[in-house]
Design a protein around this motif. Sequence first.
Motif, PDB file in Angstrom:
ATOM      1  N   GLY A  37     103.772 -10.470  32.989  1.00  0.00           N
ATOM      2  CA  GLY A  37     103.797 -11.155  34.243  1.00  0.00           C
ATOM      3  C   GLY A  37     103.096 -10.244  35.208  1.00  0.00           C
ATOM      4  N   LYS A  38     103.770 -10.390  36.612  1.00  0.00           N
ATOM      5  CA  LYS A  38     103.136  -9.864  37.653  1.00  0.00           C
ATOM      6  C   LYS A  38     103.974  -8.481  37.709  1.00  0.00           C
ATOM      7  CE  LYS A  38     101.419 -11.784  41.231  1.00  0.00           C
ATOM      8  NZ  LYS A  38     101.397 -12.548  42.187  1.00  0.00           N
ATOM      9  N   VAL A  39     103.192  -7.253  37.832  1.00  0.00           N
ATOM     10  CA  VAL A  39     103.981  -6.157  37.954  1.00  0.00           C
ATOM     11  C   VAL A  39     103.885  -5.464  39.267  1.00  0.00           C
ATOM     12  CG1 VAL A  39     104.177  -3.871  36.935  1.00  0.00           C
ATOM     13  CG2 VAL A  39     103.934  -5.840  35.408  1.00  0.00           C
ATOM     14  N   LEU A  40     104.787  -4.856  39.831  1.00  0.00           N
ATOM     15  CA  LEU A  40     104.462  -3.944  41.089  1.00  0.00           C
ATOM     16  C   LEU A  40     105.072  -2.596  40.735  1.00  0.00           C
ATOM     17  CD1 LEU A  40     103.749  -3.553  44.104  1.00  0.00           C
ATOM     18  CD2 LEU A  40     106.118  -4.442  44.556  1.00  0.00           C
ATOM     19  N   GLU A  41     104.325  -1.568  41.110  1.00  0.00           N
ATOM     20  CA  GLU A  41     104.706  -0.233  40.845  1.00  0.00           C
ATOM     21  C   GLU A  41     105.148   0.438  42.225  1.00  0.00           C
ATOM     22  OE1 GLU A  41     103.478   4.237  39.337  1.00  0.00           O
ATOM     23  OE2 GLU A  41     102.579   2.441  38.222  1.00  0.00           O
ATOM     24  N   LEU A  42     106.174   0.932  42.535  1.00  0.00           N
ATOM     25  CA  LEU A  42     106.550   1.654  43.728  1.00  0.00           C
ATOM     26  C   LEU A  42     106.186   2.968  43.667  1.00  0.00           C
ATOM     27  CD1 LEU A  42     110.079  -0.018  44.524  1.00  0.00           C
ATOM     28  CD2 LEU A  42     107.786  -0.965  45.185  1.00  0.00           C
ATOM     29  N   TYR A  50     102.063   3.736  34.986  1.00  0.00           N
ATOM     30  CA  TYR A  50     102.468   2.880  33.727  1.00  0.00           C
ATOM     31  C   TYR A  50     101.616   1.685  33.641  1.00  0.00           C
ATOM     32  CZ  TYR A  50     106.640   5.446  34.838  1.00  0.00           C
ATOM     33  OH  TYR A  50     107.469   6.552  34.895  1.00  0.00           O
ATOM     34  N   LYS A  51     100.446   1.664  34.374  1.00  0.00           N
ATOM     35  CA  LYS A  51      99.585   0.507  34.150  1.00  0.00           C
ATOM     36  C   LYS A  51      99.148   0.112  32.771  1.00  0.00           C
ATOM     37  CE  LYS A  51      95.508  -1.668  36.244  1.00  0.00           C
ATOM     38  NZ  LYS A  51      94.671  -1.398  37.544  1.00  0.00           N
ATOM     39  N   HIS A  52      98.903   1.023  32.151  1.00  0.00           N
ATOM     40  CA  HIS A  52      98.533   0.628  30.807  1.00  0.00           C
ATOM     41  C   HIS A  52      99.484   0.921  29.406  1.00  0.00           C
ATOM     42  CE1 HIS A  52      94.409   0.868  32.261  1.00  0.00           C
ATOM     43  NE2 HIS A  52      94.490   2.034  32.872  1.00  0.00           N
ATOM     44  N   LYS A  53     100.825   0.760  30.335  1.00  0.00           N
ATOM     45  CA  LYS A  53     101.889   0.959  29.236  1.00  0.00           C
ATOM     46  C   LYS A  53     102.862  -0.530  29.432  1.00  0.00           C
ATOM     47  CE  LYS A  53     102.242   5.839  29.630  1.00  0.00           C
ATOM     48  NZ  LYS A  53     103.180   7.203  29.906  1.00  0.00           N
ATOM     49  N   VAL A  54     102.651  -1.356  30.112  1.00  0.00           N
ATOM     50  CA  VAL A  54     103.169  -2.592  30.313  1.00  0.00           C
ATOM     51  C   VAL A  54     102.276  -3.753  30.098  1.00  0.00           C
ATOM     52  CG1 VAL A  54     103.225  -2.485  32.849  1.00  0.00           C
ATOM     53  CG2 VAL A  54     105.085  -3.503  31.814  1.00  0.00           C
ATOM     54  N   CYS A  56     100.787  -7.016  31.306  1.00  0.00           N
ATOM     55  CA  CYS A  56     101.026  -7.850  32.563  1.00  0.00           C
ATOM     56  C   CYS A  56      99.572  -8.645  32.864  1.00  0.00           C
ATOM     57  CB  CYS A  56     100.898  -6.754  33.661  1.00  0.00           C
ATOM     58  SG  CYS A  56      99.512  -5.559  33.739  1.00  0.00           S
ATOM     59  N   LEU A  57     100.133  -9.692  33.630  1.00  0.00           N
ATOM     60  CA  LEU A  57      99.124 -10.513  34.226  1.00  0.00           C
ATOM     61  C   LEU A  57      98.197 -10.031  35.100  1.00  0.00           C
ATOM     62  CD1 LEU A  57     100.785 -13.950  33.929  1.00  0.00           C
ATOM     63  CD2 LEU A  57      99.380 -12.955  32.135  1.00  0.00           C
ATOM     64  N   ASP A  87     107.204 -10.337  38.706  1.00  0.00           N
ATOM     65  CA  ASP A  87     108.377 -10.301  37.438  1.00  0.00           C
ATOM     66  C   ASP A  87     108.913  -9.159  37.119  1.00  0.00           C
ATOM     67  OD1 ASP A  87     107.700 -13.094  36.870  1.00  0.00           O
ATOM     68  OD2 ASP A  87     105.671 -12.293  36.455  1.00  0.00           O
ATOM     69  N   VAL A  88     108.336  -8.094  37.392  1.00  0.00           N
ATOM     70  CA  VAL A  88     108.715  -6.666  36.965  1.00  0.00           C
ATOM     71  C   VAL A  88     108.564  -5.642  37.985  1.00  0.00           C
ATOM     72  CG1 VAL A  88     108.496  -4.572  35.331  1.00  0.00           C
ATOM     73  CG2 VAL A  88     108.246  -6.998  34.608  1.00  0.00           C
ATOM     74  N   VAL A  89     109.475  -4.900  38.637  1.00  0.00           N
ATOM     75  CA  VAL A  89     108.966  -3.897  39.534  1.00  0.00           C
ATOM     76  C   VAL A  89     109.305  -2.395  38.962  1.00  0.00           C
ATOM     77  CG1 VAL A  89     109.735  -2.925  41.799  1.00  0.00           C
ATOM     78  CG2 VAL A  89     109.522  -5.643  41.467  1.00  0.00           C
TER      79      VAL A  89
END
Length: 90
Positions: A37-42, A50-54, A56-57, A87-89
Motif C-alpha cells: 500500500g501507501k507508505v509514509l516514513e516519519l 526502509y524504502k527497499h524493505k517494505v 509498497c505502491l 496504509d503504513v506509517v
Amino acid sequence: MKIIKYLYSLFISLTKSLTRKSLESMLKTYFKILPEGKVLELGAGMYPLYKHKVKCLSYQTLDIRKEIKPDICADAHNMPINDGVYDVVI
C-alpha cells in the motif's frame, strides 16, 4: 486490519527493550506481512531506511528539515495529512 493493530501493539511493547540489531530483525519480519500500500516514513532524513524493505505502491518521506528535501516537510506532531491517506506509517 485486526492483525495490523495486534502486530502494532506487540511491536510497541517489544521495542521498549530491544537493541537496534534486534529491532531491525523484528522489522524485517514485520515488513514481510504488511499489506502492499501507501507508505509514509516519519523522520526519514536524507536516506529513507526502509524504502527497499517494505512492499509498497507508493513511498513518501516526512521530515521537519526542508534542506533534505522530504516529500512532506512538517513536524510529525502536526502533520498536514488527512486520516486514512497511508496504509503504513513507519
